[in-house]
Design a protein around this motif. Sequence first.
Motif, PDB file in Angstrom:
ATOM      1  N   LEU B  55       2.470 -15.079   2.398  1.00 25.34           N
ATOM      2  CA  LEU B  55       2.862 -13.784   2.986  1.00 25.34           C
ATOM      3  C   LEU B  55       2.128 -13.639   4.374  1.00 25.34           C
ATOM      4  O   LEU B  55       2.388 -12.843   5.267  1.00 25.34           O
ATOM      5  N   ALA B  58       3.985 -15.288   6.880  1.00 20.93           N
ATOM      6  CA  ALA B  58       5.263 -14.643   7.223  1.00 20.93           C
ATOM      7  C   ALA B  58       4.895 -13.356   8.032  1.00 20.93           C
ATOM      8  O   ALA B  58       5.503 -13.016   9.161  1.00 20.93           O
ATOM      9  N   LEU B  94       7.362  -1.868   2.219  1.00 22.66           N
ATOM     10  CA  LEU B  94       6.902  -2.887   1.257  1.00 22.66           C
ATOM     11  C   LEU B  94       6.467  -2.531   0.064  1.00 22.66           C
ATOM     12  O   LEU B  94       6.522  -3.109  -1.134  1.00 22.66           O
ATOM     13  N   ILE B  97       8.304  -2.611  -3.573  1.00 24.94           N
ATOM     14  CA  ILE B  97       8.909  -3.749  -3.758  1.00 24.94           C
ATOM     15  C   ILE B  97       8.149  -4.986  -4.154  1.00 24.94           C
ATOM     16  O   ILE B  97       8.291  -5.690  -4.867  1.00 24.94           O
ATOM     17  N   SER B  98       6.921  -5.010  -3.463  1.00 24.80           N
ATOM     18  CA  SER B  98       5.930  -6.270  -3.646  1.00 24.80           C
ATOM     19  C   SER B  98       4.852  -6.095  -3.616  1.00 24.80           C
ATOM     20  O   SER B  98       4.157  -5.644  -2.385  1.00 24.80           O
ATOM     21  N   ALA B 101       2.872  -8.668  -1.141  1.00 29.77           N
ATOM     22  CA  ALA B 101       3.485  -8.853   0.245  1.00 29.77           C
ATOM     23  C   ALA B 101       2.758  -7.404   0.925  1.00 29.77           C
ATOM     24  O   ALA B 101       2.331  -7.364   1.992  1.00 29.77           O
ATOM     25  N   THR B 103       0.000  -5.957   0.052  1.00 27.18           N
ATOM     26  CA  THR B 103      -1.396  -6.371   0.081  1.00 27.18           C
ATOM     27  C   THR B 103      -1.390  -6.989   1.358  1.00 27.18           C
ATOM     28  O   THR B 103      -2.694  -6.818   2.187  1.00 27.18           O
ATOM     29  N   THR B 107      -3.574  -5.391   4.436  1.00 24.39           N
ATOM     30  CA  THR B 107      -4.887  -6.246   4.931  1.00 24.39           C
ATOM     31  C   THR B 107      -4.639  -6.304   6.518  1.00 24.39           C
ATOM     32  O   THR B 107      -5.655  -6.081   7.433  1.00 24.39           O
ATOM     33  N   MET B 127      -2.463   2.022  -0.818  1.00 28.07           N
ATOM     34  CA  MET B 127      -2.539   0.962  -1.658  1.00 28.07           C
ATOM     35  C   MET B 127      -3.007   1.293  -2.826  1.00 28.07           C
ATOM     36  O   MET B 127      -2.824   1.070  -3.816  1.00 28.07           O
ATOM     37  N   THR B 130      -0.547   4.153  -5.057  1.00 27.98           N
ATOM     38  CA  THR B 130       0.760   3.627  -5.659  1.00 27.98           C
ATOM     39  C   THR B 130       1.018   2.328  -6.351  1.00 27.98           C
ATOM     40  O   THR B 130      -0.068   1.675  -6.129  1.00 27.98           O
ATOM     41  N   GLU B 131       2.262   2.031  -6.729  1.00 30.52           N
ATOM     42  CA  GLU B 131       2.120   1.044  -7.598  1.00 30.52           C
ATOM     43  C   GLU B 131       3.290   0.235  -7.102  1.00 30.52           C
ATOM     44  O   GLU B 131       4.383   0.696  -6.157  1.00 30.52           O
ATOM     45  N   THR B 133       6.542  -0.179  -7.831  1.00 31.96           N
ATOM     46  CA  THR B 133       7.546   0.366  -8.653  1.00 31.96           C
ATOM     47  C   THR B 133       8.673  -0.491  -8.942  1.00 31.96           C
ATOM     48  O   THR B 133       8.848  -0.665 -10.199  1.00 31.96           O
ATOM     49  N   ASP B 160       6.334   7.839  -5.627  1.00 27.75           N
ATOM     50  CA  ASP B 160       5.668   6.875  -4.493  1.00 27.75           C
ATOM     51  C   ASP B 160       5.507   7.768  -3.212  1.00 27.75           C
ATOM     52  O   ASP B 160       4.651   7.673  -2.642  1.00 27.75           O
TER      53      ASP B 160
END
Lengths: 204, 175
Positions: B55, B58, B94, B97-98, B101, B103, B107, B127, B130-131, B133, B160
């Motif tokens: 990631l 990307a 994001l 969703i992930s 990703a 994280t 960063t 960060m 939230t989770e 989801t 969220d």
Amino acid sequence: MLNILWPAFILISFLYGILQGNVEAINQTIFESAKNAVELTITFFGTLCLWNGIMKIAQETSFTIKLTKLLKPAIDFLFPEIKHNEKAKEEISMNMIANILGLGNAATPLGLKAMKTLQKENSKKDTVSNSMAMFIVINTASLQLIPTTVIAIRASLASNNPTQIIFPVWGATIAAFITAVLATKIMITIDKKRKNSFDFKNKK
Amino acid sequence: MNFIQFLSSSAIPIVIAIIVIYGLLEKNKVYDTFVEGAKEGMEIVVKLFPTLLGLFIAIGALRSSGVLDCIIQFISPITNVLHIPSEIMPLAILRPISGSASTAVATDIMNNFGVDSKIGLIASTIMGSTETTFYTIAIYTSCVGIKKIRFVLACALLGDLVGMLISVVIWGFLS
């Protein structure tokens, strides 16, 4: 999900880079990113292991039992429909405690166990019951006492005060948690009313 | 502000001390337990690395090619009205969703704008509060074969959203 996002990210960047004429920058970034990933992993390796170790101690002491007792009224409020199912309540509180301690790896298996227990009481097996809905929503809210991963990342990026975010995180988490729980409670009540009036019509 | 800073920086040593004292009082072999837990932590990191690497590349490509700036510019009229820094938006999208990703994106944001900058602090707070989801709902429902989730996704995403807005608002006040 990432099987779609990842190639999309790379291909879009590549195409856009060609159009903008900065493929050179992408070339540099690829290797820099690989290096950054290694550096970040190494630096938060230590902090993350440290937390897991400390929280493991917490999990094995009566610290956990104390927390379970503290949670009891909350659980009775959140899950009124399983008041007599002690097993489900215990599994749910274990899961919540693992979440609070930040032990994600321990929380998930405990949570799945609780889901299986709740499924036994569920009347429609392909649909979430009210208790399950509440339980999943709680798990999507990050109920973490100490946001260890973020602190580890911040420390690895040489922050002046990596833990500075703890209180703001608590504020945001609590607000998010209350909103999600209230929304779920409201939806459950609406569903029940709808069902009641439906049953009433059927009786007529 | 100083008091909050003192509390934040002493919270962790205090928590560690309390937990260790608890362990000692109950005659737990605290060191063995600690080592065992740390070993589990190691597994998490080892598992996380390959996804993080993929990631990072990307997202690095998205940033260096200019796509990310393009997206940010595109949505900035909306975010400006809401007083949300548009640099945060890729993370906000994001995050549910992930986990890996988001994280990586967080960063990246902290690296680019500074860990202790307002944007870096907002990213950290999002960060932490939230989770992931979608992922959570997917594993919790699929393990018992549930297909209909009723209002669960809507309520979770609402939570969220509130968490993210509060993160932005808090740092608007503090900095």
